[in-house]
Design an enzyme around this catalytic site. Sequence first.
Site, PDB file in Angstrom:
ATOM      1  CE  LYS A   1      -4.028  -2.040   0.017  1.00 16.30           C
ATOM      2  NZ  LYS A   1      -4.858  -2.168   1.221  1.00 16.30           N
TER       3      LYS A   1
ATOM      4  NE  ARG B   1      -7.452  -9.024  -0.306  1.00 17.80           N
ATOM      5  CZ  ARG B   1      -7.050  -8.272  -1.328  1.00 17.80           C
ATOM      6  NH1 ARG B   1      -6.121  -7.336  -1.111  1.00 17.80           N
ATOM      7  NH2 ARG B   1      -7.546  -8.447  -2.535  1.00 17.80           N
TER       8      ARG B   1
END
Length: 286
Positions: A231, A265
């Site tokens: 991210k 995840r």
Amino acid sequence: MMSATRRSSKPTGQPQGYDLRRLLERRTPAVMGVLNITPDSFSDGGQFDTPERALAQAGRMIAEGADILDIGAESTRPYGGQQAVSAEEEMQRLRAVLADVVALGTPVSIDTMKARVADWALGQGVAMANDVWGLQRDPDMAAVVASHGVPVIVMHNRDTVDPALDIIADIRAFFDRTLEIATKAGISGDKIVLDPGIGFGKTPEQSMTALARLTTLQGFGCPILVGASRKRFIASVVASEPQQRLGGSIAAHLLAGQNGAKIIRAHDVAETVQALRVAAAIEDKR
């Protein structure tokens, strides 16, 4: 409301809905491998958008230790620029590979914000639903999940970024609404996983705050999933492109595990599994 009863027979021998109770008994968080069969996902768009490449990647992640596979056919990239697709196109992408991925025997989660897609996929042997809008975008999603009796991952999301927002208060209020929707639809609390939505509708600082204060979500009594993999907040600390963020991803995921996350995840399954297991082994020596 749409009918949630139109579904194909479940493939023989495939896993039933994922038992979330097993997560509470694990020494280390479960690892969910990301399988994007999209042309425009933020870090791996186009890499696995053919059936052959997608199936090979699914098998690779299972061999590397993935406990769950999360398959998505529409990009929900958190930074904009994705192309919205119809339910028909999303299902068409999935039809080419979903049955083969389910047949591998590892529980599969369907990453979709559309109730129609979720209904179809869950009828094909998929074991979990993963809704990046926490049952709040498609009004039929909660009823579909309830009709199939499977677990659902509900993620915090926002249409806009507000740097002045108390992000923890916003996440908690969002989950209060989600759990109310779930209860009314008949989804039992032991089938709900909370995802704070790292990178979605948040500044990099807010994403890091959500990670740092993850324990504040434990009061909901639901397992927590964290997906910090590659991210952009990582690049706010150390300049990097998505494929260069493995170290930052692992750092975030180790801290998330220490703060109570039960599912991680990740795109990089082997490295994530290794890091979690080594951390657990070191903790055992205390």
